[in-house]
Design a protein around this motif. Structure first.
Motif, PDB file in Angstrom:
ATOM      1  N   ILE A 265       0.850  -1.189   0.000  1.00 30.08           N
ATOM      2  CA  ILE A 265       0.000   0.000   0.000  1.00 30.08           C
ATOM      3  C   ILE A 265       0.889   1.243   0.000  1.00 30.08           C
ATOM      4  O   ILE A 265       1.833   1.335   0.794  1.00 30.08           O
ATOM      5  CB  ILE A 265      -0.939   0.039   1.229  1.00 30.08           C
ATOM      6  CG1 ILE A 265      -1.649  -1.313   1.405  1.00 30.08           C
ATOM      7  CG2 ILE A 265      -1.934   1.177   1.114  1.00 30.08           C
ATOM      8  CD1 ILE A 265      -2.613  -1.648   0.313  1.00 30.08           C
TER       9      ILE A 265
ATOM     10  N   THR B  52      -5.782  -9.797   5.997  1.00 27.60           N
ATOM     11  CA  THR B  52      -4.620  -8.995   6.383  1.00 27.60           C
ATOM     12  C   THR B  52      -4.850  -8.366   7.751  1.00 27.60           C
ATOM     13  O   THR B  52      -5.969  -7.947   8.069  1.00 27.60           O
ATOM     14  CB  THR B  52      -4.335  -7.884   5.354  1.00 27.60           C
ATOM     15  OG1 THR B  52      -5.483  -7.018   5.243  1.00 27.60           O
ATOM     16  CG2 THR B  52      -4.026  -8.473   3.986  1.00 27.60           C
TER      17      THR B  52
ATOM     18  N   LEU C  46      -8.380   3.496  -3.689  1.00 33.94           N
ATOM     19  CA  LEU C  46      -8.455   3.213  -2.262  1.00 33.94           C
ATOM     20  C   LEU C  46      -8.739   4.477  -1.464  1.00 33.94           C
ATOM     21  O   LEU C  46      -8.331   5.580  -1.848  1.00 33.94           O
ATOM     22  CB  LEU C  46      -7.135   2.601  -1.766  1.00 33.94           C
ATOM     23  CG  LEU C  46      -6.925   1.108  -2.033  1.00 33.94           C
ATOM     24  CD1 LEU C  46      -5.500   0.724  -1.670  1.00 33.94           C
ATOM     25  CD2 LEU C  46      -7.912   0.281  -1.253  1.00 33.94           C
TER      26      LEU C  46
ATOM     27  N   ALA D 200      -2.631   0.601  -4.236  1.00 35.79           N
ATOM     28  CA  ALA D 200      -2.114  -0.721  -3.859  1.00 35.79           C
ATOM     29  C   ALA D 200      -1.430  -1.367  -5.059  1.00 35.79           C
ATOM     30  O   ALA D 200      -1.872  -1.205  -6.203  1.00 35.79           O
ATOM     31  CB  ALA D 200      -3.243  -1.614  -3.353  1.00 35.79           C
TER      32      ALA D 200
ATOM     33  N   THR E 164     -12.580   0.325   0.092  1.00 35.13           N
ATOM     34  CA  THR E 164     -12.254  -0.107   1.455  1.00 35.13           C
ATOM     35  C   THR E 164     -11.220  -1.227   1.428  1.00 35.13           C
ATOM     36  O   THR E 164     -10.970  -1.860   0.393  1.00 35.13           O
ATOM     37  CB  THR E 164     -13.515  -0.607   2.176  1.00 35.13           C
ATOM     38  OG1 THR E 164     -13.992  -1.801   1.521  1.00 35.13           O
ATOM     39  CG2 THR E 164     -14.613   0.457   2.150  1.00 35.13           C
ATOM     40  N   ASP E 165     -10.637  -1.495   2.591  1.00 36.03           N
ATOM     41  CA  ASP E 165      -9.686  -2.598   2.698  1.00 36.03           C
ATOM     42  C   ASP E 165     -10.372  -3.933   2.423  1.00 36.03           C
ATOM     43  O   ASP E 165      -9.757  -4.847   1.850  1.00 36.03           O
ATOM     44  CB  ASP E 165      -9.041  -2.606   4.085  1.00 36.03           C
ATOM     45  CG  ASP E 165      -8.102  -1.435   4.302  1.00 36.03           C
ATOM     46  OD1 ASP E 165      -7.649  -0.834   3.291  1.00 36.03           O
ATOM     47  OD2 ASP E 165      -7.815  -1.098   5.461  1.00 36.03           O
ATOM     48  N   ASP E 166     -11.630  -4.070   2.837  1.00 37.75           N
ATOM     49  CA  ASP E 166     -12.361  -5.311   2.570  1.00 37.75           C
ATOM     50  C   ASP E 166     -12.523  -5.532   1.071  1.00 37.75           C
ATOM     51  O   ASP E 166     -12.378  -6.659   0.573  1.00 37.75           O
ATOM     52  CB  ASP E 166     -13.746  -5.271   3.239  1.00 37.75           C
ATOM     53  CG  ASP E 166     -13.671  -5.475   4.736  1.00 37.75           C
ATOM     54  OD1 ASP E 166     -12.633  -5.973   5.219  1.00 37.75           O
ATOM     55  OD2 ASP E 166     -14.651  -5.136   5.435  1.00 37.75           O
TER      56      ASP E 166
ATOM     57  N   ARG F 190      -9.170  -6.666  -0.350  1.00 34.03           N
ATOM     58  CA  ARG F 190      -8.885  -8.074  -0.044  1.00 34.03           C
ATOM     59  C   ARG F 190      -9.709  -9.009  -0.930  1.00 34.03           C
ATOM     60  O   ARG F 190      -9.219 -10.058  -1.359  1.00 34.03           O
ATOM     61  CB  ARG F 190      -9.150  -8.356   1.437  1.00 34.03           C
ATOM     62  CG  ARG F 190      -8.076  -7.800   2.364  1.00 34.03           C
ATOM     63  CD  ARG F 190      -8.272  -8.289   3.777  1.00 34.03           C
ATOM     64  NE  ARG F 190      -9.415  -7.652   4.427  1.00 34.03           N
ATOM     65  CZ  ARG F 190      -9.328  -6.572   5.189  1.00 34.03           C
ATOM     66  NH1 ARG F 190      -8.158  -5.999   5.405  1.00 34.03           N
ATOM     67  NH2 ARG F 190     -10.414  -6.063   5.759  1.00 34.03           N
TER      68      ARG F 190
END
Length: 484
Positions: A29, A247, A125, A131, A94-96, A99
């Motif tokens: 990131i 993560t 992001l 990323a 989002t991070d979700d 992933r």
């Protein structure tokens, strides 16, 4: 110019299936610098640095009739845009969501007709972050002839380092079928190891074929190859073709605080945290431990051993087996049991300190993770439940094209019968856990991430009882950067 694939690398390719693709991945990131960071800037950076890893512009060519192992040849249709891909999440991503995207991408095998790597630039992001997702095949990155490309893209300062790339690269013409056969015959005469490698790979293929016939033949094949039956346990089983990636970001200072209170190393703390997380996760699933009080883990470690294959990391990599005490209720006892196992390894005098690894010029964790996964695959015959690869990274910021890297998560591959693998990287004051799980076997993999955080908190709680009374000071060893 061509180079023949080594038997060990070909064995990796032969073992790859649709349910167990053999590539390592890494999520990084970045916070864009003043000039920004996007697909165009990364493309320029890769173009500038790729000449330092020539194999990233080569593909595999099969020898007709299997007379010898395949050879690496220049890809005369090399297309950098194919390998450096652009993707995006709906803003603010989002991070979700990241992933989930990564989970889908790492589930797909690499195209063997092209160089065995890909990089995805994921924009959108939250916070204008970007990323990068690297995918490199295990047969490509051996740490001896080839390091991971991600290792060459990172700089110690926002100002990119000046290199002298080979801008005039022109691919050598691919050999014809007749040329490949002639090369195999010449190598068989001038390099006897070529014949040995070819025969050993052919024999291995025959045994794998026999292994699928039935239980009786399977026992014979296992006896001939020295392979042991798979260890039973709650984290083993068949694989699907889909993955889940989890993560978790934690503080290196918290790990060091536990180490200072109880002794051992940061690596011990990480493995005790993993043990506590696995225990809690299995209990929340109401899963039986199957009578097991321990899970056998293979942990690749860095050593100095002239009898092992040298790597470009300044040391050799070997497997260390540790029994994770999931049946133990006390977090402190779990920590001490893990520490005892690694103390025996340290007493051999071969171990390499983490700060030495992290201090190697140009060292980046991606190459070590790639080698660690190869080591774990080599040890399948000895039987274990899961692999845990922990790599100490630099404790100062790294940059790519002026953008600061703020997080780096390993995404280790899954091996047949092992639906869970864990990678850990410490970097710039943080410890980043990356978990790869089979999507069907572990639909609740996200819960394991939560359990990791709680297990670390549980260990932190034990440090309060060891603090010196008020008014007295306890002498402790000063922490070393990257110490594990």
């Amino acid at each position: 110019m061509t180079e023949r694939l080594r038997a060990r690398d070909l064995a990796i390719l032969a073992a790859e299936t649709a349910t167990s693709p053999r590539h390592n991945a890494t999520i990084e990131i970045f916070e864009p610098g003043p000039s920004g960071f996007d697909h165009h800037r990364l493309l320029a950076l890769v173009s500038d640095r790729i000449s330092f890893v020539p194999r990233y512009r080569q593909r595999l060519a099969e020898v007709p009739g299997g007379l010898a192992n395949p050879v690496w040849v220049d890809d005369d249709h090399f297309d950098l845009d194919y390998h450096v891909r652009r993707s995006a999440l709906p803003r603010p991503g989002t991070d979700d969501q990241l992933r989930e995207l990564v989970s889908r991408i790492v589930s797909r095998r690499l195209d063997r007709s092209r160089p065995l790597w890909e990089i995805y630039v994921v924009e959108g992001l939250e916070g204008d972050r970007v990323a990068l997702l690297y995918k490199s095949h295990q047969a490509l990155v051996d740490g001896v002839h080839t390091v991971d490309l991600g290792q060459l893209l990172l700089d110690l300062s926002p100002e990119p380092k000046t290199l002298d790339p080979d801008d005039a690269w022109v691919p050598h013409p691919a050999p014809s079928s007749a040329g490949l056969v002639a090369g195999a015959v010449i190598d068989s005469v001038t390099a006897p190891s070529t014949v040995v490698d070819t025969v050993s790979v052919a024999a291995g293929t025959a045994l794998r074929t026999a292994d699928r016939v039935g239980g009786r033949v399977r026992s014979v094949a296992q006896a001939l190859t020295g392979r042991h039956p798979r260890r039973p346990g709650p984290v083993v089983g068949p694989l699907s073709q889909q993955r889940r990636v989890v993560t978790v970001e934690t503080s290196l200072a918290d790990h060091r605080r536990i180490r200072e209170a109880h002794g051992g190393t940061v690596n011990d703390v990480i493995l005790a945290t993993v043990t506590g997380a696995l225990r809690a996760w299995l209990m929340t699933r109401s899963a039986s431990f199957g009578g097991l009080r321990q899970l056998r883990a293979v942990v690749p470690v860095s050593v100095i051993d002239d009898e092992l294959e040298a790597t470009s990391l300044g040391s050799q990599i070997t497997a260390h087996f540790v029994d994770l005490p999931i049946g133990e209720a006390s977090p402190l006892v779990r920590l001490h049991q893990v520490s005892y196992s690694f103390q025996a390894h340290a007493d051999t005098g071969r171990s390499v300190a983490a700060n030495r690894l992290a201090g190697i010029a140009g060292f980046a964790p991606t190459t070590f993770h790639a080698i660690g996964s190869r080591v774990a695959a080599d040890e399948l015959r000895r039987g274990y439940h899961l692999s845990v690869t922990n790599v100490p990274g630099p404790q100062s910021p790294l940059y790519a094209a002026g953008a600061r890297m703020v997080a780096t998560y390993p995404v280790p591959p899954l091996l047949e019968g092992h639906p869970l693998a864990i990678g850990v990287t410490s970097y710039d004051g943080r410890v980043f856990y990356g978990l790869t799980a089979d999507r069907d076997a572990f639909p609740d993999a996200d819960l394991l991430g939560t359990c990791l955080t709680e297990a670390l908190d549980e260990l932190l709680a034990t440090t309060t009882a060891t603090r010196a009374p008020r008014g007295r000071r306890r002498t402790v060893k000063k922490a070393t950067k990257g110490d594990t």
